[in-house]
Design an enzyme around this catalytic site. Structure first.
Site, mmCIF file in Angstrom:
data_model
loop_
_atom_site.group_PDB
_atom_site.id
_atom_site.type_symbol
_atom_site.label_atom_id
_atom_site.label_comp_id
_atom_site.label_asym_id
_atom_site.label_seq_id
_atom_site.Cartn_x
_atom_site.Cartn_y
_atom_site.Cartn_z
ATOM 1 N N LYS A 1 -35.636 -39.078 -21.925
ATOM 2 C CA LYS A 1 -34.408 -38.500 -21.986
ATOM 3 C C LYS A 1 -34.716 -37.133 -22.155
ATOM 4 C CE LYS A 1 -30.627 -37.947 -24.750
ATOM 5 N NZ LYS A 1 -29.587 -38.489 -25.989
ATOM 6 N N ARG B 1 -20.578 -33.690 -25.200
ATOM 7 C CA ARG B 1 -20.231 -33.280 -26.599
ATOM 8 C C ARG B 1 -18.974 -32.970 -26.662
ATOM 9 N NH1 ARG B 1 -26.107 -30.104 -26.533
ATOM 10 N NH2 ARG B 1 -27.335 -32.214 -26.243
ATOM 11 N N LYS C 1 -31.742 -29.461 -29.194
ATOM 12 C CA LYS C 1 -32.514 -30.926 -29.362
ATOM 13 C C LYS C 1 -33.930 -30.962 -28.755
ATOM 14 C CE LYS C 1 -27.875 -33.336 -29.969
ATOM 15 N NZ LYS C 1 -27.302 -34.749 -29.680
ATOM 16 N N LYS D 1 -32.763 -40.181 -18.055
ATOM 17 C CA LYS D 1 -31.460 -39.334 -18.331
ATOM 18 C C LYS D 1 -31.738 -38.084 -18.332
ATOM 19 C CE LYS D 1 -28.416 -38.936 -22.097
ATOM 20 N NZ LYS D 1 -27.904 -39.329 -23.298
HETATM 21 C C1 PBG Z 1 -26.794 -38.517 -27.941
HETATM 22 C C2 PBG Z 1 -26.367 -38.711 -26.373
HETATM 23 C C3 PBG Z 1 -26.418 -37.936 -25.414
HETATM 24 C C4 PBG Z 1 -25.493 -38.579 -24.478
HETATM 25 C C5 PBG Z 1 -25.617 -39.865 -24.631
HETATM 26 N N1 PBG Z 1 -26.090 -39.980 -25.976
HETATM 27 C C6 PBG Z 1 -26.244 -36.423 -25.512
HETATM 28 C C7 PBG Z 1 -27.110 -35.567 -26.428
HETATM 29 O O1 PBG Z 1 -28.320 -36.146 -26.334
HETATM 30 O O2 PBG Z 1 -26.747 -34.586 -26.858
HETATM 31 C C8 PBG Z 1 -25.154 -37.746 -23.406
HETATM 32 C C9 PBG Z 1 -24.224 -38.667 -22.153
HETATM 33 C C10 PBG Z 1 -23.797 -37.710 -21.182
HETATM 34 O O3 PBG Z 1 -23.902 -36.693 -21.031
HETATM 35 O O4 PBG Z 1 -22.892 -38.201 -20.535
HETATM 36 N N2 PBG Z 1 -27.493 -39.502 -28.739
#
Ligand code: PBG
Length: 333
Positions: A203, A213, A226, A257
């Protein structure tokens, strides 16, 4: 490449098999079908509410009763599973993310209601603290740092609460080191040997999560970025190390991802590990396609299907996507 060494023009004309639709269908290498989609769905409190999310045109935050209806729709469309993400208002967030461990929280109530109504549909829970923290980070913030091991303890507790509510797949997205093994151990100790873990293994610290968000109420809440726990978009070997560790710790499947800008990573992960490999077509990917389509700059239908085909072609067995119901319909479901 040892194949087709002798092909040369004019004996070989690669346009020949492309000349008609029937022939293109026969030589097509990658198929899309609804049973390879996981429907990304945002839920909220309330009753009979579908609240549009401006940065995700066509996606709404659904109250639990409407999420149950959507689960019925998923079944009818042949979509095997849903991935739920909870909207949390600022007043319900806290430094300790206490709501994450409440067996009566929105995620748990939604899982129970959906499993009661449509038990055949698989349910995936995102595990991380960001919907519940007042700073929007995925972990515990102490002295300006996201601390690893205490966050791991927290996501183990969160996973057990979610498994108990009926989730079939626990999907940790927090990127702490060691969480897969700890969650597997926690689930097994509580008797949830059959609950799967899909690791958000590779990720990236990506700008493409922006609309998500908004969707879960973290915009304006998140302080900083992050990058101390999510991966640098410049890296690829590191993705293989992340995936290798998560497999060793017990992940049933792994995820890359975002998807569209990381097709090379999907490909390497699938080729290297031959594991069930998923990719998350994230909110920003959805938003870009919809924004361009709404401006008349690209064809929406073709952009949806082409983007999903590319992700499958790269090697993803399945795709987590906000387009799931629309794409299933486009495919004739
Ligand atoms: C956070 C999380 C995120 C997404 C899924 N779980 C965002 C992040 O890491 O800030 C993103 C999903 C999306 O953008 O569709 N645990």
């Amino acid at each position: 490449m040892t194949r087709n060494l002798s092909q040369s023009f004019p004996a070989t004309r690669l346009r020949r098999p492309r000349a008609s639709a029937w022939s293109r269908a026969l030589v097509s290498e990658t198929a899309l079908s609804p049973d390879k989609f996981i429907w990304a769905m945002v839920i909220r409190e309330g009753e009979n509410i579908a609240e549009p999310i401006p940065s995700l045109p066509g996606v709404s935050r659904l109250s639990v009763d409407r999420a149950v209806e959507a689960a019925r729709e998923a079944k009818a469309l042949g979509i095997p599973a849903l991935a739920l993400f909870p909207y949390t208002s600022a007043k319900d967030r806290s430094a300790g993310a206490t709501l994450a461990f409440d067996p009566d929280n929105l995620m748990c109530r939604a899982a129970q209601a959906i499993k009661d109504a449509v038990p055949e549909v698989g349910l995936m829970a995102d595990v991380a603290l960001d919907p519940y923290t007042d700073h929007g980070h995925d972990g515990s913030l102490e002295n300006g740092e996201i601390v690893n091991d205490r966050t791991v303890e927290a996501v183990v507790r969160q996973s057990i609460v979610e498994a108990r509510a009926g989730f079939d797949i626990i999907a940790p997205s927090d990127m702490m080191d060691g969480r897969i093994g700890a969650i597997r151990n926690g689930l097994d100790t509580e008797g949830f040997q059959n609950v799967q873990i899909m690791s958000y293994a590779a990720k990236y610290a990506s700008c493409f999560y922006g609309p998500y968000r908004d969707a879960i109420g973290s915009t304006g809440v998140l302080k900083g970025d992050k990058r101390t726990y999510q991966m640098d978009p410049a890296n690829t070997d590191e993705a293989l190390r992340e995936v290798a560790m998560d497999i060793a710790e017990g992940a049933d499947s792994v995820m890359v991802k975002p998807a569209g800008a990381y097709l090379d990573i999907i490909h390497r992960v699938k080729e290297t590990f031959a594991m069930p490999t998923f990719a998350f077509q994230v909110s920003g990917e959805y938003a870009m396609i919809m924004a361009a389509a709404q401006n008349g700059w690209i064809d929406e239908t073709r952009a949806i299907l082409e983007s999903l085909t590319a992700i499958r072609r790269a090697g993803a067995d399945g795709v987590i996507t906000y387009f799931a119901p629309k794409a299933a319909r486009l495919l004739g479901a």
